[in-house]
Design a protein around this motif. Structure first.
Motif, PDB file in Angstrom:
ATOM      1  N   MET A 109       0.839  -1.171   0.000  1.00 21.92           N
ATOM      2  CA  MET A 109       0.000   0.000   0.000  1.00 21.92           C
ATOM      3  C   MET A 109       0.894   1.248   0.000  1.00 21.92           C
ATOM      4  O   MET A 109       1.905   1.282   0.670  1.00 21.92           O
ATOM      5  N   THR A 110       0.520   2.243  -0.763  1.00 22.24           N
ATOM      6  CA  THR A 110       1.283   3.481  -0.854  1.00 22.24           C
ATOM      7  C   THR A 110       0.418   4.634  -0.380  1.00 22.24           C
ATOM      8  O   THR A 110      -0.757   4.724  -0.735  1.00 22.24           O
ATOM      9  N   TYR A 111       1.014   5.519   0.407  1.00 20.72           N
ATOM     10  CA  TYR A 111       0.302   6.681   0.919  1.00 20.72           C
ATOM     11  C   TYR A 111       0.990   7.960   0.500  1.00 20.72           C
ATOM     12  O   TYR A 111       2.194   7.982   0.255  1.00 20.72           O
ATOM     13  N   ARG A 112       0.234   9.014   0.464  1.00 23.50           N
ATOM     14  CA  ARG A 112       0.754  10.362   0.257  1.00 23.50           C
ATOM     15  C   ARG A 112       0.043  11.244   1.255  1.00 23.50           C
ATOM     16  O   ARG A 112      -1.178  11.183   1.394  1.00 23.50           O
ATOM     17  N   THR A 113       0.779  12.034   1.996  1.00 27.37           N
ATOM     18  CA  THR A 113       0.159  12.946   2.947  1.00 27.37           C
ATOM     19  C   THR A 113       0.361  14.381   2.493  1.00 27.37           C
ATOM     20  O   THR A 113       1.305  14.692   1.759  1.00 27.37           O
ATOM     21  N   SER A 114      -0.545  15.236   2.926  1.00 21.95           N
ATOM     22  CA  SER A 114      -0.478  16.635   2.551  1.00 21.95           C
ATOM     23  C   SER A 114      -1.229  17.437   3.596  1.00 21.95           C
ATOM     24  O   SER A 114      -2.332  17.056   3.992  1.00 21.95           O
ATOM     25  N   ARG A 155       1.284  19.419  -6.023  1.00 21.63           N
ATOM     26  CA  ARG A 155       2.074  18.189  -5.858  1.00 21.63           C
ATOM     27  C   ARG A 155       3.401  18.399  -6.552  1.00 21.63           C
ATOM     28  O   ARG A 155       3.450  18.671  -7.748  1.00 21.63           O
ATOM     29  N   ASN A 187       4.012  18.808  -0.976  1.00 17.88           N
ATOM     30  CA  ASN A 187       2.600  18.608  -1.303  1.00 17.88           C
ATOM     31  C   ASN A 187       1.790  19.462  -0.344  1.00 17.88           C
ATOM     32  O   ASN A 187       1.959  19.370   0.872  1.00 17.88           O
TER      33      ASN A 187
END
Length: 141
Positions: free
Chosen positions: A1-6, A58, A63
């Motif tokens: 699983m891949t996450y991106r936070t902002s 982004r 981000n």
């Protein structure tokens, strides 16, 4: 699983200006969605013209997401007490960011120096009132 936070920031009516400014400093792709471009007939509120519903920057280094707060008394970024932490690989990279922020209307709040914990640290408040806490690894000069 891949996450991106902002972080999601409620801007005081200047989301497009601030996000465009950050894009000019840090690069990246900026997407802006305004209420003007949406069918707001089903919304329980009537947004003022030109207001950003959602913006998303982004980039390779940053981000940031957000939109305009159009409540009766939106607070400035400074009043909200927000801060962005930026971790540079080297002190030189950190100094470059500090220069970009200060040369475009920001003010150095804490000089960038060797910190008691061994790394490098300083603070700059950008021209919109956002406080940037900038760090670099201890081994960099």
């Amino acid at each position: 699983m891949t996450y991106r936070t902002s972080p999601y920031i409620d801007f005081p009516g200047n989301a497009e200006e601030v996000l465009t400014y950050y894009q000019s400093l840090f690069g990246g792709e900026l997407e802006i969605a305004k209420y003007d471009d949406m069918d707001v007939s089903q919304f329980p509120f009537t947004p003022p013209p030109g207001i950003v519903a959602h913006g998303d920057l982004r980039g390779p280094h940053l981000n940031i997401s957000g939109g305009d707060d159009f409540g009766p008394d939106p607070k400035s970024l400074e009043e909200r007490g927000l801060a962005m932490s930026l971790y540079a690989n080297t002190a030189e990279e950190a100094r470059e960011v500090i220069t970009k922020l200060s040369d475009t209307g920001g003010t150095v709040e804490m000089p960038f120096e060797k910190a008691p914990w061994g790394g490098w640290f300083g603070q700059v408040k950008d021209r919109f009132g956002m406080l940037w806490q900038i760090s670099a690894d201890p081994g960099s000069a």
